[in-house]
Design a protein around this motif. Structure first.
Motif: not given
Length: 45
Positions: A26-31, A34-35
């Protein structure tokens, strides 16, 4: 070392690893990564 103490320690370690994976996911760095991975099945070659 008692077997029940060992089981308790393993349970706590497993829970900590689980929480770590959830925080990482759920970390914002991986968004962005993942998208991009989520769109892969819909892209045309």
């Amino acid at each position: 070392m008692d077997i029940n103490l060992l089981r308790g320690v393993i349970t706590v370690v497993t829970f900590i690893v689980f929480v770590g994976i959830v925080v990482w996911a759920w970390s914002g760095r991986n968004r962005a990564r993942f998208e991009e991975a989520a769109r892969l099945p819909f892209e045309q070659d």
